[in-house]
Design a protein around this motif. Sequence first.
Motif, PDB file in Angstrom:
ATOM      1  N   GLN A 196      43.476  47.961  40.660  1.00 57.79           N
ATOM      2  CA  GLN A 196      42.699  47.322  41.719  1.00 57.79           C
ATOM      3  C   GLN A 196      41.674  46.344  41.173  1.00 57.79           C
ATOM      4  OE1 GLN A 196      41.224  50.177  44.478  1.00 57.79           O
ATOM      5  NE2 GLN A 196      43.277  50.787  45.095  1.00 57.79           N
ATOM      6  N   GLU A 197      41.199  46.634  39.992  1.00 56.95           N
ATOM      7  CA  GLU A 197      40.171  45.782  39.378  1.00 56.95           C
ATOM      8  C   GLU A 197      40.660  44.324  39.233  1.00 56.95           C
ATOM      9  OE1 GLU A 197      37.251  47.399  38.495  1.00 56.95           O
ATOM     10  OE2 GLU A 197      36.295  45.519  37.924  1.00 56.95           O
ATOM     11  N   ARG A 200      41.206  42.668  42.594  1.00 56.86           N
ATOM     12  CA  ARG A 200      39.959  42.260  43.259  1.00 56.86           C
ATOM     13  C   ARG A 200      39.481  40.928  42.710  1.00 56.86           C
ATOM     14  NH1 ARG A 200      36.270  45.049  41.553  1.00 56.86           N
ATOM     15  NH2 ARG A 200      34.637  43.884  42.567  1.00 56.86           N
ATOM     16  N   MET A 201      39.633  40.758  41.395  1.00 58.95           N
ATOM     17  CA  MET A 201      39.208  39.498  40.780  1.00 58.95           C
ATOM     18  C   MET A 201      39.998  38.324  41.353  1.00 58.95           C
ATOM     19  SD  MET A 201      36.725  40.025  38.756  1.00 58.95           S
ATOM     20  CE  MET A 201      36.152  41.242  39.912  1.00 58.95           C
ATOM     21  N   SER A 204      39.014  37.909  45.107  1.00 54.66           N
ATOM     22  CA  SER A 204      37.614  37.509  45.315  1.00 54.66           C
ATOM     23  C   SER A 204      37.367  36.067  44.891  1.00 54.66           C
ATOM     24  CB  SER A 204      36.666  38.418  44.534  1.00 54.66           C
ATOM     25  OG  SER A 204      36.753  39.727  45.025  1.00 54.66           O
ATOM     26  N   PHE A 205      37.862  35.725  43.712  1.00 56.18           N
ATOM     27  CA  PHE A 205      37.573  34.368  43.230  1.00 56.18           C
ATOM     28  C   PHE A 205      38.387  33.319  43.975  1.00 56.18           C
ATOM     29  CE2 PHE A 205      35.434  36.693  39.915  1.00 56.18           C
ATOM     30  CZ  PHE A 205      34.277  35.941  39.762  1.00 56.18           C
ATOM     31  N   GLN A 207      38.987  33.592  47.114  1.00 56.69           N
ATOM     32  CA  GLN A 207      38.200  33.439  48.348  1.00 56.69           C
ATOM     33  C   GLN A 207      36.940  32.610  48.103  1.00 56.69           C
ATOM     34  OE1 GLN A 207      37.778  37.047  50.962  1.00 56.69           O
ATOM     35  NE2 GLN A 207      39.081  37.912  49.387  1.00 56.69           N
TER      36      GLN A 207
ATOM     37  N   ASN B  18      32.728  44.222  33.718  1.00 62.15           N
ATOM     38  CA  ASN B  18      33.658  43.167  34.111  1.00 62.15           C
ATOM     39  C   ASN B  18      32.882  41.884  34.436  1.00 62.15           C
ATOM     40  OD1 ASN B  18      35.457  41.483  35.359  1.00 62.15           O
ATOM     41  ND2 ASN B  18      36.277  43.033  36.755  1.00 62.15           N
ATOM     42  N   ASP B  21      32.998  40.661  38.005  1.00 58.92           N
ATOM     43  CA  ASP B  21      32.151  41.394  38.944  1.00 58.92           C
ATOM     44  C   ASP B  21      30.682  41.009  38.793  1.00 58.92           C
ATOM     45  OD1 ASP B  21      33.321  43.097  40.847  1.00 58.92           O
ATOM     46  OD2 ASP B  21      34.168  44.303  39.221  1.00 58.92           O
ATOM     47  N   LEU B  24      30.335  37.779  40.569  1.00 56.88           N
ATOM     48  CA  LEU B  24      30.363  37.963  42.032  1.00 56.88           C
ATOM     49  C   LEU B  24      29.048  38.528  42.541  1.00 56.88           C
ATOM     50  CD1 LEU B  24      33.926  39.416  42.810  1.00 56.88           C
ATOM     51  CD2 LEU B  24      33.071  37.122  43.319  1.00 56.88           C
ATOM     52  N   VAL B 100      34.953  50.764  41.942  1.00 60.46           N
ATOM     53  CA  VAL B 100      36.228  50.667  42.654  1.00 60.46           C
ATOM     54  C   VAL B 100      36.825  52.044  42.903  1.00 60.46           C
ATOM     55  CG1 VAL B 100      36.941  48.381  41.892  1.00 60.46           C
ATOM     56  CG2 VAL B 100      37.445  50.365  40.459  1.00 60.46           C
ATOM     57  N   ILE B 123      37.130  45.096  48.657  1.00 59.47           N
ATOM     58  CA  ILE B 123      38.077  44.175  48.046  1.00 59.47           C
ATOM     59  C   ILE B 123      37.801  42.753  48.505  1.00 59.47           C
ATOM     60  CG2 ILE B 123      40.534  43.611  47.850  1.00 59.47           C
ATOM     61  CD1 ILE B 123      39.716  46.375  46.747  1.00 59.47           C
ATOM     62  N   ASP B 124      37.537  42.640  49.788  1.00 60.61           N
ATOM     63  CA  ASP B 124      37.358  41.323  50.384  1.00 60.61           C
ATOM     64  C   ASP B 124      36.027  40.712  49.950  1.00 60.61           C
ATOM     65  OD1 ASP B 124      38.268  39.425  52.633  1.00 60.61           O
ATOM     66  OD2 ASP B 124      36.152  39.839  53.058  1.00 60.61           O
ATOM     67  N   LEU B 125      36.066  39.457  49.597  1.00 62.52           N
ATOM     68  CA  LEU B 125      34.873  38.789  49.075  1.00 62.52           C
ATOM     69  C   LEU B 125      33.716  38.833  50.070  1.00 62.52           C
ATOM     70  CD1 LEU B 125      33.650  36.892  46.797  1.00 62.52           C
ATOM     71  CD2 LEU B 125      34.235  35.037  48.364  1.00 62.52           C
TER      72      LEU B 125
END
Lengths: 404, 151
Positions: A196-197, A200-201, A204-205, A207, B18, B21, B24, B100, B123-125
Motif C-alpha cells: 500500500q505504501e 499511496r505514493m 497521492s503524487f 493527484q 518515506n 510521505d 506530502l 498505513v 490513500i486519497d490525497l
Amino acid sequence: MEDKLKAKERLVSESGKMRQRVAEETGRKRVRVKTILKREEYIEDILHTVREPLLVLDSKRRVISANRSFYQTFKIIPGDIKGKVLYDLGNRQWNIPKLRKLLEEILPKSTVFLDFEIEHDFKELGRRVMVLNARRIFHETKRMQMVLLAIEDITDRKRAEKELKQAEELRQAITALELSNRDLEQFAYVASHDLQEPLRMVSSFTQLLAKRYQGKLDKDADEFIDYIVAGAERMQALINDLLTYSRVDTRGESFGPIDSEAAFGQAIANLRVAIEEGEAVITHDPLPPLIADNSQIVQLFQNLLGNAIKFHGKEPPRVHVSARQENNKWVFSLRDNGIGIAPEYFDRVFVIFQRLHGREEYLGTGTGLAICKRIVERHGGRIWVESEINKGSTFYFALPTGRR
Amino acid sequence: MNNRKTGKPAEILLVEDNPGDVRLTQEAFKEGRVLNKLHVTRDGVEAMEFLRQKGNYAKVPRPDLILLDLNLPKKDGREVLAEIKTDKDLKRIPVVILTVSQAEEDVLKSYNLNANCYIIKPIDLEQFIRAVKLIEDFWLTIVTLPPNGKK
C-alpha cells in the motif's frame, strides 16, 4: 585239528556278530519307522496349531488335509474338501489364475516359492489380499510328492497399512495447509503495509500533480493522470479485498449464538445508500437463530444483497430472503429479479477475482462471492446458485443449525 | 501557556522514513492555518536523539506534537512510542500515530502503549491533506497542551 577248531570258533563268532548286526539293523529300522510315524503326527500337529491357513495337497493339487484356520478364514465347511482339487473349492472360487500358475509352473521347477502376493475377489468374503508360501515335500511312507501350501490373509493388515499411510498423508496435507495459511497471513500483512505504501505514493503524487497542473499541461496529460489515479485506486481496492478474503479464516471471531434476522438487519442498514439509490425492495420471512460468527454473517448477507442490487435488470431490484430447515441444516435463499447468470458460470462466480462483466458495465474486484464462499465454508456449510438469464438468481447457503 | 497565542510557531516532530510521505505532510502543513515548524527524523534512533537533544540535536526545541509512523528503520515506531511514554520528561507530549497499518494488533498495541490517537493514512490525497489539517487543528488549537518545559 586245531585249525578246524579255530575255524569253527571263528565261524560261531562271525555268525554271532552277524546276528547282532542284523538285530541292531532291525532295531534301527524300527526306530526309523517310529520316527517317520512320529514326524507325520508332528506335521499334522503343526498343521492344526498354526494360526495361518495351511493346506496339504497331493501332486494333482487335490486336498489331502487342511487346518482349522483355513476353514475359518475362507468360510469353507470342514470335511467337504478332502480329495477335491483346490481350484474347485467353494464353487470354483479358488480357480485363481495366478495361483494355478504358481502351483503348476513355478513350484515343479523350484520345489519352493515364498511370499507371493495375490489378490482375489471371493463371492462371500469380498476382495482379499493373500500371501502364499509353498513347499514341495516327499512323503516317505506313502512314497508320494505333496505340496504344503500356506495362505496368509493380509487383507486387514493391508487395509491398516493403507489407512496408516492415508492418515500420514492427511497429516502432511494438514501441515502443508497450515504452512500455506501462515504464508497467506504473512502475505496479508505484506499486502496491508508494504504494497500500500508505494501505491499511496503513486496515487497521492499523481493527484498532487493534477491539483497543481490541471489545465496547465495539455488535454492528454490530464487524461493520463486520470488513468494513473484510477489504476492506483483499483489496485487499492484489490489489495483490500484480498486482505479481507485472506482474513476470513485467520481473523474470524469465535462462534456464538446469533440472531440471523438481526444480522440481516445490520446488512440492510450498511447497504442503506445503495438500497435507496437503486430503489430496491427487500423482503424477508422470519430468519432463524444460528451458532455463527455474527460479523461474518452480516458480511455474507451484505455481499449477497449488494450483488442482487448491483446486478439488477430493467425493473428496480426486488429481493426476497427466506430460510427453511432441512435435517440439521438451515437453508437460506436470496431470490432476486436481476440479470441472472448463465449455468456455465454457476461455479465460477465463487472463484476469487472471477468477473463476468467488463469494468465499464459493473464495478468490483470479483471477490464478493469468493468471500461469501469462504465464510460459509468456515461455518461448515455450502453455497450455490440457481439462475436464469434475464429472470433472476437465487443464491442458497446451507448452515448447520448448531443443534445435535 | 499555549504557544500559538504568543506568536511562536508550533514545533512538530514528524518521524517518517518515506520521503514521499514527508513531502506530502509538508504540503499539507503548508495549507494549514497554524504557524508551525516541521522537524523530520527518518528513523527511530534519530527520533530519540532529537527528543533527548543529543548529538546533532543539542539545540533543537522540544516538540509540541509528535507524528509517528510505526514501521521505521533501526528502531520501529512501537519502541519509540514505548520509550516516549515511559520517559518522565517526554510522556506528556501528544503522540499521533500516523501509519498505513490497518492491523488491529497495531491499533491495540499503540493505545496500550498510551498513544494519544491512531490515524490510518488515507490513500486519497485530499483526504490525507484533510486529516493532517484536522490533526493540526485539533492538537494545536483546540486542545490545551501541558506547559512546555515544565515537569
